[in-house]
Design an enzyme around this catalytic site. Structure first.
Site, PDB file in Angstrom:
ATOM      1  N   GLY A  80      -3.690  80.250  65.526  1.00  0.00           N
ATOM      2  CA  GLY A  80      -3.625  79.723  64.175  1.00  0.00           C
ATOM      3  C   GLY A  80      -2.068  78.945  64.079  1.00  0.00           C
ATOM      4  O   GLY A  80      -1.852  77.705  63.444  1.00  0.00           O
ATOM      5  N   CYS A  81      -0.950  79.412  64.690  1.00  0.00           N
ATOM      6  CA  CYS A  81       0.211  79.216  64.696  1.00  0.00           C
ATOM      7  C   CYS A  81       0.424  77.788  65.405  1.00  0.00           C
ATOM      8  O   CYS A  81       1.089  77.176  65.119  1.00  0.00           O
ATOM      9  CB  CYS A  81       1.256  80.224  65.275  1.00  0.00           C
ATOM     10  SG  CYS A  81       1.269  81.644  63.982  1.00  0.00           S
ATOM     11  N   THR A  82      -0.492  77.817  66.526  1.00  0.00           N
ATOM     12  CA  THR A  82      -0.476  76.662  67.384  1.00  0.00           C
ATOM     13  C   THR A  82      -1.095  75.549  66.578  1.00  0.00           C
ATOM     14  O   THR A  82      -0.508  74.055  66.353  1.00  0.00           O
ATOM     15  CB  THR A  82      -1.191  76.488  68.652  1.00  0.00           C
ATOM     16  OG1 THR A  82      -0.579  77.794  69.319  1.00  0.00           O
ATOM     17  CG2 THR A  82      -1.083  75.420  69.512  1.00  0.00           C
TER      18      THR A  82
END
Length: 159
Positions: free
Chosen positions: A50-52
């Site tokens: 998700g952060c990527t």
């Protein structure tokens, strides 16, 4: 995933001060952006799916955001070496800031209880703030969904 925050900030609040180290070892503070607008977004873990997704969306929209006068700053509890690797792997050209004790995340109300599946723990929560040129918040969003977040933000911020 469910999350709970302690104290949340709202539009019009004075953005809490911060001084953090970026992926290159430079000190970055809120005062560096006086007279300019900055998007400060919090994410739980560099290089996680998700952060990527979210970081790459900011990367892909960086020129449009910059043209509208916005600087982008990502904040996570990761150490500077992890942030440097993440930036290199994904071609991220905006500042990634290390908040290892989560003091800044806590000041912004972006730290608290998280539940994923059957596991409950404390951690940095995905949230986004826009700090206006006068140092006040012009946008505050908690429990952000990484997918489509930057597109939604652009429709709110860009003419």
């Amino acid at each position: 995933m469910t999350t709970t925050n302690q104290t949340q900030l709202t539009v019009g609040d004075i953005a809490p001060d911060f001084t953090l180290t970026d992926a290159e070892g430079r000190t970055v503070s809120k005062d560096d952006f006086a007279g300019r607008s900055a998007i400060l977004y919090f994410y739980p873990k560099a290089a996680s799916p998700g952060c990527t997704t979210e970081a790459c969306d900011f990367r892909d929209n960086l020129s449009a955001l910059a043209a509208a006068g916005f600087e982008v700053l990502g904040v996570s509890p990761d150490d500077t070496e992890s942030l440097k690797e993440f930036a290199a792997e994904e071609g991220l050209t905006f500042s990634l800031l290390s908040d290892p004790g989560a003091a800044v995340a806590k000041a912004y109300g972006s730290y608290g209880q998280k539940t994923i599946g059957e596991h409950t723990f404390q951690g940095t929560q995905r949230s986004t703030f826009v700090i206006g040129a006068d140092g006040t918040l012009t946008h505050a969003e908690y429990n952000v969904d990484a997918r489509g977040h930057v597109a939604r933000l652009r429709t709110q911020l860009l003419p």
